[in-house]
Motif scaffolding. Structure first.
Motif, PDB file in Angstrom:
ATOM      1  N   GLU A 225       0.842  -1.308  -0.220  1.00  0.00           N
ATOM      2  CA  GLU A 225       0.012   0.004   0.078  1.00  0.00           C
ATOM      3  C   GLU A 225       0.886   1.299  -0.186  1.00  0.00           C
ATOM      4  OE1 GLU A 225      -3.392   2.305   0.370  1.00  0.00           O
ATOM      5  OE2 GLU A 225      -2.941   0.684  -0.656  1.00  0.00           O
ATOM      6  N   ASP A 226       1.968   1.266   0.640  1.00  0.00           N
ATOM      7  CA  ASP A 226       2.743   2.278   0.827  1.00  0.00           C
ATOM      8  C   ASP A 226       3.817   2.200  -0.477  1.00  0.00           C
ATOM      9  OD1 ASP A 226       5.021   4.043   1.211  1.00  0.00           O
ATOM     10  OD2 ASP A 226       5.341   3.558   3.250  1.00  0.00           O
ATOM     11  N   LEU A 227       3.751   3.158  -1.609  1.00  0.00           N
ATOM     12  CA  LEU A 227       4.463   2.989  -2.839  1.00  0.00           C
ATOM     13  C   LEU A 227       6.002   3.242  -2.614  1.00  0.00           C
ATOM     14  CD1 LEU A 227       2.099   5.013  -5.317  1.00  0.00           C
ATOM     15  CD2 LEU A 227       2.153   2.493  -4.613  1.00  0.00           C
ATOM     16  N   SER A 228       6.652   3.734  -1.416  1.00  0.00           N
ATOM     17  CA  SER A 228       7.669   4.122  -1.140  1.00  0.00           C
ATOM     18  C   SER A 228       8.345   2.718  -1.049  1.00  0.00           C
ATOM     19  CB  SER A 228       7.977   4.885  -0.340  1.00  0.00           C
ATOM     20  OG  SER A 228       7.579   4.632   0.915  1.00  0.00           O
ATOM     21  N   LYS A 229       7.642   1.560  -0.597  1.00  0.00           N
ATOM     22  CA  LYS A 229       8.129   0.360  -0.472  1.00  0.00           C
ATOM     23  C   LYS A 229       8.442  -0.625  -1.549  1.00  0.00           C
ATOM     24  CE  LYS A 229       7.978   0.410   4.609  1.00  0.00           C
ATOM     25  NZ  LYS A 229       7.778   1.774   4.670  1.00  0.00           N
ATOM     26  N   HIS A 230       7.821  -0.045  -2.638  1.00  0.00           N
ATOM     27  CA  HIS A 230       7.881  -1.040  -3.987  1.00  0.00           C
ATOM     28  C   HIS A 230       9.188  -0.971  -4.672  1.00  0.00           C
ATOM     29  CE1 HIS A 230       6.517  -3.181  -7.442  1.00  0.00           C
ATOM     30  NE2 HIS A 230       7.013  -2.088  -8.061  1.00  0.00           N
ATOM     31  N   LYS A 231       9.549  -2.194  -5.147  1.00  0.00           N
ATOM     32  CA  LYS A 231      10.832  -2.318  -5.688  1.00  0.00           C
ATOM     33  C   LYS A 231      10.606  -2.667  -7.205  1.00  0.00           C
ATOM     34  CE  LYS A 231      13.805  -1.366  -2.135  1.00  0.00           C
ATOM     35  NZ  LYS A 231      12.777  -0.581  -1.462  1.00  0.00           N
ATOM     36  N   MET A 232      11.177  -1.776  -8.148  1.00  0.00           N
ATOM     37  CA  MET A 232      11.102  -2.238  -9.511  1.00  0.00           C
ATOM     38  C   MET A 232      12.234  -3.312  -9.795  1.00  0.00           C
ATOM     39  SD  MET A 232       8.574  -0.564 -11.156  1.00  0.00           S
ATOM     40  CE  MET A 232       8.945  -0.274 -12.772  1.00  0.00           C
ATOM     41  N   ASP A 233      11.975  -4.250 -10.851  1.00  0.00           N
ATOM     42  CA  ASP A 233      12.856  -5.112 -11.240  1.00  0.00           C
ATOM     43  C   ASP A 233      13.998  -4.151 -12.048  1.00  0.00           C
ATOM     44  OD1 ASP A 233      12.063  -7.119 -10.186  1.00  0.00           O
ATOM     45  OD2 ASP A 233      11.463  -8.019 -11.996  1.00  0.00           O
ATOM     46  N   SER A 234      15.407  -4.390 -12.110  1.00  0.00           N
ATOM     47  CA  SER A 234      16.214  -3.663 -12.915  1.00  0.00           C
ATOM     48  C   SER A 234      16.031  -4.164 -14.379  1.00  0.00           C
ATOM     49  CB  SER A 234      17.755  -4.125 -12.516  1.00  0.00           C
ATOM     50  OG  SER A 234      17.767  -3.661 -11.207  1.00  0.00           O
ATOM     51  N   GLU A 235      16.292  -3.153 -15.253  1.00  0.00           N
ATOM     52  CA  GLU A 235      16.184  -3.058 -16.579  1.00  0.00           C
ATOM     53  C   GLU A 235      17.129  -2.814 -17.356  1.00  0.00           C
ATOM     54  OE1 GLU A 235      11.265  -3.245 -17.575  1.00  0.00           O
ATOM     55  OE2 GLU A 235      12.313  -1.641 -16.472  1.00  0.00           O
TER      56      GLU A 235
END
Length: 349
Positions: A225-235
């Motif tokens: 729910e807290d977007l600051s905790k989402h991690k994107m995969d590296s590209e």
């Protein structure tokens, strides 16, 4: 900003199953940030918003046929394998997703092709859905890659429910695709036809090419729910010096600089210098853009209409303004714009 801020009800019939008949004749919604005005156009009308010396930044990645179907040894169960990235060319090692994942264990062999001409062995369970495969192929590397291309099919996103058709091979690829490495198309670029590119060129618009090899991370669901905790995969990304120079020159001369797609926006915002200019770069990015965000390079953006709670919608909202973009999405639903990969486009200026 929370994940729930990006929820909206999207009617199923607005998910585009097919592209527009002509690339540049999909619909285009134009959002004017200064006046909060919304216009309804066709994509080829995009030319009217740009002038000589303006720059459009393109992602020249090329999609490879990443989806393969094989059979498990002994049981013959049909297994879908989605090639994510090559880990080691010499040893034929690939990171893949398998479906159904629960049927696959380390040591299992998978057979591909009608004559089982390609065999792979599962050597690692890296994540709950991911696996590492070693392809058992003794021939030269070029032959091996040719085999993968022959056995793979165009990796249309799962949200497109129909089977892949022959026309998808061409339409799920931008006309400026050059460098193979993406498992999904940079969709904003799909709206450009050769004719439209030529007209833009004649008008004096410059094109700066960058590369971001789109991985599945772009489409991974956000589960916090807290977007600051989402991690994107590296590209993997690349900005050549010629492109950086062209864009920096346009910044100096106060021209319109348009990021064609969320992948382009993430690429350039990953490479900003201390003086708010673009650096040339080759490497990886896991940048996640969501509101509020200070943009440094592009001052306009082309993007598709995205699904609820997606990182792509979050980036569009960061650029166009949260309230304005969410209001525009409600207008899009009312006006029956098409969403997702093969859907319509939005220009934010």
């Amino acid at each position: 900003m929370k994940l729930s801020n990006f929820h909206f009800e999207l009617p199923e019939e607005l998910m585009a199953e097919y592209p527009a008949e002509h690339r540049d004749e999909s619909r285009l919604m134009v959002l004017h940030r200064d006046t909060q005005k919304i216009e309804h156009k066709l994509f080829k009308d995009v030319i009217n918003y740009f002038n000589e010396g303006d720059v459009m930044i393109l992602n020249n990645t090329k999609v490879f046929p990443a989806r393969m179907f094989g059979n498990k040894e002994k049981t013959g169960a049909r297994i879908e394998v989605f090639l994510l990235r090559e880990l080691n060319a010499e040893n034929r090692l690939w990171d893949v997703l398998v479906d159904p994942a629960r049927k696959i264990r380390i040591g299992n062999k998978l057979f591909f092709g009608e004559d089982d001409s390609l065999v792979a062995e599962v050597i690692d369970n890296t994540t709950s859905r991911g696996r590492t495969l070693r392809f058992l192929y003794d021939g030269p590397y070029d032959e091996f890659r040719k085999k993968l291309l022959e056995l793979g099919e165009t990796p249309l996103p799962k949200l497109i429910k129909r089977d892949v058709e022959a026309s998808d091979e061409e339409r799920y690829q931008t006309i400026f695709a050059k460098h193979e490495g993406a498992v999904a198309a940079p969709t904003a670029g799909l709206h450009f036809s050769k004719h439209l590119l030529k007209r833009l060129e004649i008008k004096g618009i410059d094109f700066a090419e960058t590369t971001l090899h789109v991985g599945l991370g772009t489409f991974s669901p956000v589960e916090v729910e807290d977007l600051s905790k989402h991690k994107m995969d590296s590209e993997q990304i690349r900005i050549p010096e010629t492109s950086a120079d062209m864009i920096n020159n346009a910044i100096e001369t106060k021209k319109r600089i348009c990021a064609v797609g969320t992948t382009v926006m993430r690429t350039v915002e990953s490479c900003v210098s201390a003086s708010q200019r673009l650096n040339s770069f080759e490497g990886w990015t896991n940048k996640f853009i969501f509101p509020p965000f200070e943009f440094s390079i592009a001052n306009s953006m082309i993007t598709n209409f995205h699904t609820p709670k997606s990182t792509l919608l979050m980036q569009a909202a960061a650029f166009g303004g949260y309230d304005f973009v969410m209001e525009a999405y409600q207008v899009a639903i009312k006006e029956k714009y098409k969403f997702h990969t093969y859907g319509d486009a939005m220009l934010i200026i």
